[in-house]
Design a protein around this motif. Structure first.
Motif, PDB file in Angstrom:
ATOM      1  N   SER A 222     -36.032  -9.665   6.616  1.00 22.54           N
ATOM      2  CA  SER A 222     -34.603  -9.784   6.311  1.00 22.54           C
ATOM      3  C   SER A 222     -34.377 -10.511   4.998  1.00 22.54           C
ATOM      4  O   SER A 222     -33.446 -10.193   4.250  1.00 22.54           O
ATOM      5  N   LEU A 223     -35.240 -11.481   4.674  1.00 23.25           N
ATOM      6  CA  LEU A 223     -35.097 -12.182   3.395  1.00 23.25           C
ATOM      7  C   LEU A 223     -35.336 -11.225   2.235  1.00 23.25           C
ATOM      8  O   LEU A 223     -34.580 -11.205   1.261  1.00 23.25           O
ATOM      9  N   ARG A 224     -36.387 -10.407   2.339  1.00 19.03           N
ATOM     10  CA  ARG A 224     -36.681  -9.464   1.266  1.00 19.03           C
ATOM     11  C   ARG A 224     -35.530  -8.477   1.088  1.00 19.03           C
ATOM     12  O   ARG A 224     -35.163  -8.128  -0.037  1.00 19.03           O
ATOM     13  N   ASP A 233     -35.795  -8.814  -6.980  1.00 18.04           N
ATOM     14  CA  ASP A 233     -37.025  -8.510  -6.260  1.00 18.04           C
ATOM     15  C   ASP A 233     -37.786  -9.804  -6.055  1.00 18.04           C
ATOM     16  O   ASP A 233     -37.511 -10.820  -6.714  1.00 18.04           O
ATOM     17  N   LEU A 234     -38.777  -9.783  -5.156  1.00 18.88           N
ATOM     18  CA  LEU A 234     -39.787 -10.821  -5.128  1.00 18.88           C
ATOM     19  C   LEU A 234     -40.917 -10.378  -6.052  1.00 18.88           C
ATOM     20  O   LEU A 234     -41.008  -9.211  -6.427  1.00 18.88           O
ATOM     21  N   LEU A 235     -41.780 -11.304  -6.429  1.00 20.69           N
ATOM     22  CA  LEU A 235     -42.928 -10.970  -7.260  1.00 20.69           C
ATOM     23  C   LEU A 235     -44.058 -10.421  -6.396  1.00 20.69           C
ATOM     24  O   LEU A 235     -44.304 -10.919  -5.297  1.00 20.69           O
ATOM     25  N   TYR A 339     -41.791 -22.401   3.787  1.00 22.06           N
ATOM     26  CA  TYR A 339     -41.892 -21.225   2.917  1.00 22.06           C
ATOM     27  C   TYR A 339     -40.879 -21.295   1.772  1.00 22.06           C
ATOM     28  O   TYR A 339     -39.751 -21.777   1.937  1.00 22.06           O
ATOM     29  N   LEU A 340     -41.305 -20.785   0.629  1.00 26.15           N
ATOM     30  CA  LEU A 340     -40.476 -20.682  -0.562  1.00 26.15           C
ATOM     31  C   LEU A 340     -40.397 -19.219  -1.003  1.00 26.15           C
ATOM     32  O   LEU A 340     -41.262 -18.416  -0.665  1.00 26.15           O
ATOM     33  N   TYR A 341     -39.359 -18.889  -1.759  1.00 29.63           N
ATOM     34  CA  TYR A 341     -39.276 -17.560  -2.364  1.00 29.63           C
ATOM     35  C   TYR A 341     -38.723 -17.694  -3.778  1.00 29.63           C
ATOM     36  O   TYR A 341     -37.972 -18.613  -4.081  1.00 29.63           O
ATOM     37  N   ARG A 342     -39.117 -16.774  -4.637  1.00 32.74           N
ATOM     38  CA  ARG A 342     -38.738 -16.815  -6.054  1.00 32.74           C
ATOM     39  C   ARG A 342     -38.212 -15.444  -6.451  1.00 32.74           C
ATOM     40  O   ARG A 342     -38.926 -14.444  -6.354  1.00 32.74           O
ATOM     41  N   LYS A 343     -36.982 -15.377  -6.920  1.00 35.20           N
ATOM     42  CA  LYS A 343     -36.364 -14.107  -7.278  1.00 35.20           C
ATOM     43  C   LYS A 343     -36.769 -13.677  -8.693  1.00 35.20           C
ATOM     44  O   LYS A 343     -37.082 -14.504  -9.548  1.00 35.20           O
ATOM     45  N   ALA A 344     -36.743 -12.366  -8.894  1.00 39.74           N
ATOM     46  CA  ALA A 344     -37.102 -11.831 -10.209  1.00 39.74           C
ATOM     47  C   ALA A 344     -36.353 -10.533 -10.461  1.00 39.74           C
ATOM     48  O   ALA A 344     -35.962  -9.822  -9.517  1.00 39.74           O
ATOM     49  N   ILE A 345     -36.146 -10.231 -11.727  1.00 42.95           N
ATOM     50  CA  ILE A 345     -35.646  -8.924 -12.153  1.00 42.95           C
ATOM     51  C   ILE A 345     -36.765  -8.274 -12.942  1.00 42.95           C
ATOM     52  O   ILE A 345     -37.193  -8.794 -13.985  1.00 42.95           O
TER      53      ILE A 345
END
Length: 349
Positions: A222-224, A233-235, A339-345
């Motif tokens: 769900s996070l993705r 996106d995620l990396l 847990y961590l997440y990092r956004k990207a374009i």
């Protein structure tokens, strides 16, 4: 030459400032959602262990991002074992426990066994194509959205004030509870505090401030999906390793030194470990949380598998190429403290 080729690091680093600004304006125009608010665009130069990159840092909807040029010939992964590491990294420290008894797999005092251990827990050597990217400067706790910073001394808040106001009373009660005299003797400010599906706070290291986030309980799946709905996106694992260490042939992005207690080099080493990397990104060095990737189940960073007093073993999760064995289940509910997440374009045609 198309725009992707011009955004390759081999070409980008030869451009003058004017040409970089022109090219970057095209990136923002054609690859960033026009509904996103772009502010504080600044050309900066970052450097780590001899690797320099002049690039742009900016705010996207009030969150810091950095532009990272692509690389058509990036070499990632590790198969060199202890090569390049000194005895300061591969031998037990004076206060070490017994390494022979702490590993079920091998006697880590043996150089060959230690080399195999390092290779086993790092990704395979490979050559990959890395696209240009806009990458979030800091990773966020899973299931959260950043709101701002709260100062416990002044009571001031900097950030999304309207959203913070919804939780302000609850957060102040959590940080300043009514205590009896006896309770006040043992009470201390919490490092983190979570109220599920409402808010999450996390103390800014060495300060009296707190990062404030809204919270929504999420699984990896769900996070993705929520990240994608916001045009990010995620990396992937390849992309994560590249933005962490720039494809350098070193086990750690700052080199292969780990002796932070050294009187001469220790202070400088701490700055390199905990500060901005060669692209201006910050990575969690506390070895308490995993960082998610776009590859299902694959995580980076995390806690050490062993604690035996051998620096390279104890600090291996900080390696650019570290790969934990455990895979993350898609439906597991994610704890922001784990847990961590990092956004990207991702810039792609």
């Amino acid at each position: 030459m198309n725009i992707i080729d011009q955004l390759d690091w081999s070409y980008w680093k030869r451009l003058n400032e004017k040409d970089k600004r022109t090219l970057f304006s095209q990136v923002l125009m054609y690859f960033v959602n026009p509904l996103m608010r772009l502010t504080d665009i600044e050309l900066k130069e970052f450097e780590l262990y001899g690797i320099k990159c002049q690039t742009f840092e900016l705010l996207i909807d009030e969150e810091p991002f950095v532009f990272i040029p692509g690389n058509q010939d990036a070499i990632l992964g590790w198969n060199l074992g202890v090569k390049g590491l000194s005895l300061l990294e591969t031998a037990p420290q004076k206060n070490a426990q017994n390494p022979q008894q702490l590993s079920d797999q091998a006697n880590l005092l043996d150089t060959h066994a230690l080399a195999e251990y390092i290779n086993q827990y790092t990704s395979e050597l490979r050559k990959v194509v890395i696209p240009p990217m806009l990458v979030q400067k800091f990773a966020l706790p899973a299931g959260t959205n950043y709101l701002g910073i709260y100062d416990t001394i002044t009571g001031g808040f900097h950030g999304a004030a309207d959203q913070f106001a919804t939780f302000e009373a609850e957060i102040k009660t959590a940080l300043f509870p009514q205590l009896t005299p006896a309770e006040s003797l043992s009470w201390s400010f919490p490092v983190t505090k979570l109220v599920k599906n409402r808010w999450y706070i996390e103390q800014v290291p060495t300060t009296d401030n707190y990062y404030v986030f809204s919270h929504e309980e999420q699984s990896y799946a769900s996070l993705r999906n929520s990240v994608r709905k916001k045009n990010f996106d995620l990396l992937t694992e390849d992309q994560w390793e590249y933005v962490n260490g720039a494809g350098s042939r070193r086990l750690f992005r700052w080199g292969n030194e780990l002796n932070v207690n050294d009187l001469y080099r220790g202070k400088k080493l701490k700055v390199m470990m905990h500060g901005e990397n060669m692209f201006g990104l910050i990575f969690d060095t506390r070895m308490a949380r995993f960082e998610l990737t776009e590859d299902p189940g694959v995580v980076k960073l995390g806690p050490a598998l062993e604690s035996c007093g051998i620096p390279v073993v104890d600090k291996l999760p900080l390696s650019t190429y570290y790969r934990p064995n455990d895979l993350l289940a898609a439906e597991k509910v994610l704890d922001p403290a784990e847990y961590l997440y990092r956004k990207a374009i991702i810039v792609k045609i």
